[in-house]
Design a protein around this motif. Structure first.
Motif, short mmCIF file in Angstrom:
data_model
loop_
_atom_site.label_atom_id
_atom_site.label_comp_id
_atom_site.label_asym_id
_atom_site.label_seq_id
_atom_site.Cartn_x
_atom_site.Cartn_y
_atom_site.Cartn_z
N ALA A 225 -4.22 -1.20 -61.28
CA ALA A 225 -5.03 -1.36 -62.50
C ALA A 225 -6.52 -1.33 -62.16
O ALA A 225 -7.32 -0.71 -62.88
CB ALA A 225 -4.68 -2.66 -63.19
N PHE A 226 -6.91 -1.98 -61.07
CA PHE A 226 -8.31 -1.96 -60.65
C PHE A 226 -8.76 -0.53 -60.35
O PHE A 226 -9.84 -0.09 -60.78
CB PHE A 226 -8.49 -2.85 -59.42
CG PHE A 226 -9.80 -2.65 -58.71
CD1 PHE A 226 -11.00 -2.84 -59.38
CD2 PHE A 226 -9.82 -2.27 -57.38
CE1 PHE A 226 -12.21 -2.64 -58.72
CE2 PHE A 226 -11.02 -2.08 -56.72
CZ PHE A 226 -12.22 -2.26 -57.39
N GLY A 227 -7.94 0.21 -59.62
CA GLY A 227 -8.29 1.59 -59.31
C GLY A 227 -8.39 2.45 -60.55
O GLY A 227 -9.29 3.28 -60.68
N ALA A 228 -7.46 2.26 -61.49
CA ALA A 228 -7.47 3.07 -62.72
C ALA A 228 -8.70 2.79 -63.57
O ALA A 228 -9.36 3.71 -64.07
CB ALA A 228 -6.20 2.81 -63.51
N VAL A 229 -9.03 1.50 -63.76
CA VAL A 229 -10.20 1.15 -64.57
C VAL A 229 -11.48 1.61 -63.89
O VAL A 229 -12.42 2.09 -64.54
CB VAL A 229 -10.22 -0.36 -64.84
CG1 VAL A 229 -11.50 -0.77 -65.55
CG2 VAL A 229 -9.01 -0.77 -65.68
N THR A 230 -11.54 1.49 -62.57
CA THR A 230 -12.71 1.95 -61.83
C THR A 230 -12.89 3.46 -62.00
O THR A 230 -14.00 3.94 -62.25
CB THR A 230 -12.58 1.60 -60.35
OG1 THR A 230 -12.51 0.18 -60.20
CG2 THR A 230 -13.77 2.12 -59.56
N ALA A 231 -11.81 4.20 -61.83
CA ALA A 231 -11.88 5.65 -61.99
C ALA A 231 -12.31 6.03 -63.40
O ALA A 231 -13.13 6.94 -63.60
CB ALA A 231 -10.53 6.29 -61.66
N TRP A 232 -11.78 5.32 -64.39
CA TRP A 232 -12.10 5.63 -65.79
C TRP A 232 -13.57 5.35 -66.09
O TRP A 232 -14.29 6.21 -66.61
CB TRP A 232 -11.20 4.79 -66.70
CG TRP A 232 -11.64 4.74 -68.13
CD1 TRP A 232 -11.91 5.80 -68.95
CD2 TRP A 232 -11.91 3.56 -68.89
NE1 TRP A 232 -12.31 5.35 -70.18
CE2 TRP A 232 -12.32 3.97 -70.18
CE3 TRP A 232 -11.81 2.20 -68.61
CZ2 TRP A 232 -12.65 3.07 -71.18
CZ3 TRP A 232 -12.13 1.30 -69.62
CH2 TRP A 232 -12.54 1.74 -70.87
N ALA B 75 -14.84 -7.03 -62.71
CA ALA B 75 -14.06 -8.25 -62.91
C ALA B 75 -12.63 -8.09 -62.41
O ALA B 75 -12.06 -8.98 -61.78
CB ALA B 75 -14.07 -8.63 -64.40
N LEU B 76 -12.04 -6.93 -62.68
CA LEU B 76 -10.67 -6.68 -62.22
C LEU B 76 -10.60 -6.60 -60.71
O LEU B 76 -9.62 -7.04 -60.08
CB LEU B 76 -10.15 -5.39 -62.86
CG LEU B 76 -8.64 -5.17 -62.83
CD1 LEU B 76 -7.89 -6.34 -63.43
CD2 LEU B 76 -8.29 -3.89 -63.59
N GLY B 77 -11.64 -6.04 -60.08
CA GLY B 77 -11.68 -5.99 -58.62
C GLY B 77 -11.75 -7.38 -58.00
O GLY B 77 -11.07 -7.67 -57.01
#
Length: 487
Positions: free
Chosen positions: A86-93, A250-252
């Protein structure tokens, strides 16, 4: 006397059933207790048992699994892998959205904003060239004619580019269509003015004033409106490119906290200092988080610099250049009209074009002062200072030309305005050249800073996704190593 046989009475419930001769009597079924149904009586249908949903069964299995250490480990591994992904996906987005907005600033909205300013400048300069050519009489200089034609072609070309990039049905599209309709009308009026001027008819001046009125009241306001809309689009792109990606950050942090908790739990239960899989997952998350934070901080700084030291300066310089063009046009038209148009302000009567000239020169002076404050290096300061000196000289020469005109010496006033040397036209050309040089310098500054801002986020979306996959694999591998000890 023999009696006839009596029919046997039905047995009473609970009494013995009489038997045939030679056979012992059998007891009958017991009588039901008062208030109770007989066991042989028909029973009411039972209500069907409620069906269990898949979610309920899954929850129950998960609860049962969580009561054992292997079950807990599986649950922890799944949650950690989900957090990392989820962290990777939100960061990429979020980084992808900001990179796209930064690219729009560099290659779409700023060029379109600058193009809209060029349309305005081309129209205003064409109007100035037309009045200058008219003042020259029937023998219009070829250079003035060429300047007018180039300005009209530049405006038409700019409108084509703006139309190709305008959103269908938008207000900008309507403004562009209006300018495309007005441009040939303006050209027709100018050509009539030239024709009558060559023939010596005074009506040529009326046509030129009518063309100027169309330019000042319809075309330039429409071009200014287009410029304002493109600037708003530019500001919107900056607004999309510069905010911090707080959701990803925040997710990271939450992912790192979860990995740290899992690592500590493993240590407390096994006395092993490090779980290699969890360490790898934490390392990948740290790299992604640092890349996101540092990359976006650099991008934000560069983009903010491109706005503060590029866009703001460009806006001020474009406005100053437009003011100088309008001032030159009004200066020329004051001699064309010869006092035919006046305006009353606070009970006093003024020549309309001289009055507008004074207002335009005030705007020009303020704009140059503001541009000098915003210039942050010698390359930007030098042309602005030169333009300020040229503007001061222009005012002096204009005062002399106006005095000659008001004293009835029209030819002397004309010579001070459109002559080759020592004229206001010479000052105007110098100021316009200095402003063009300053605009070119600030445009280069913007390009450098905006390119650095966009490049700071290059590769971040793909890199964050790859690190997320590696981190999730590391978390699963680390938990899997512990699970293997229970087999």
């Amino acid at each position: 006397m023999t009696h006839p046989p009596q029919s046997a009475a039905p047995p009473i419930a609970g009494s013995a059933v009489p038997a045939a001769p030679g056979i012992p009597a059998q007891p009958g079924p017991p009588a039901p207790a008062p208030g109770h149904a007989s066991p042989h009586a028909p029973q009411p249908p039972r209500a069907p048992r409620p069906r269990r949903t898949a979610f309920a069964e899954g929850t129950e299995k998960l609860r049962a699994a969580a009561t054992t250490e292997p079950g807990r480990l599986r649950l922890i591994g799944a949650v950690l892998a989900l957090l990392v992904v989820a962290f990777g996906a939100v960061t990429a987005w979020q980084s992808s959205e900001r990179a796209a907005a930064a690219d729009d600033v560099l290659h779409r909205s700023q060029p379109l904003s600058s193009g809209a300013a060029d349309i305005y400048r081309s129209l205003a300069d064409a109007n100035t060239a037309a009045s200058s050519g008219f003042l020259a009489g029937g023998q219009e200089p070829a250079s003035t004619r060429d300047r007018y034609e180039k300005d009209i072609s530049a405006a038409a070309s700019g409108l084509v580019t703006a139309a190709a990039n305008a959103e269908p049905g938008s207000a900008s599209e309507a403004t562009i269509a209006r300018l495309n309709r007005l441009l040939p009308e303006y050209k027709g009026l100018v050509e009539r003015a030239r024709t009558y001027n060559r023939q010596g008819y005074p009506v040529g001046g009326a046509y030129l004033r009518y063309a100027n009125e169309k330019m000042q009241t319809e075309m330039l306001p429409a071009a200014e409106d287009l410029y304002t809309k493109e600037n708003a689009r530019l500001d919107a792109d900056y607004g999309d490119a510069t905010p911090y990606p707080w959701a990803a950050i925040a997710l990271g942090v939450l992912t790192l906290a979860g990995l740290g908790w899992a690592q500590r739990r493993d240590y407390l239960r096994t006395n092993r200092v490090l779980n290699h899989g969890l360490v790898a997952a934490g390392g990948a998350t740290v790299v992604a988080l640092l890349w996101l934070t540092v990359g976006h901080t650099v991008a934000r700084s560069e983009l903010t610099g491109s706005y503060d030291h590029g866009i703001r300066s460009l806006t001020v310089l474009h406005d100053a250049r437009i003011a100088s063009l309008k001032a030159r046009g009004n200066e020329n038209l004051s001699l064309v009209a010869r006092g035919a148009e006046t305006v009353t302000v606070d009970g006093k009567q003024y020549d309309t074009y001289y009055y507008d000239f004074d207002k335009d020169m005030t705007v020009l002076g303020k704009g140059l002062g503001r541009a000098a404050q915003l210039a942050d290096d010698p390359g930007g300061t030098a042309p602005v200072k030169s333009a300020e000196a040229g503007t001061a000289l222009w005012k002096q020469r204009h005062t002399a030309a106006r005095a000659a005109d008001e004293n009835g010496d029209y030819q002397q006033a004309l010579d001070k305005v459109i002559g080759a040397k020592g004229t206001t036209g010479e000052c105007f050309d110098g100021v316009d050249s200095d402003l063009a040089r300053a605009i070119g310098h600030e445009q280069a500054e913007f390009q450098r800073a905006a390119t650095s801002g966009r490049d700071a986020m290059t590769g971040l979306p793909v890199g964050a996704a790859a690190l997320a996959v590696l981190g999730a694999a590391g978390a699963l591998a680390g938990i899997g190593r512990r699970l293997s000890e229970y087999r």
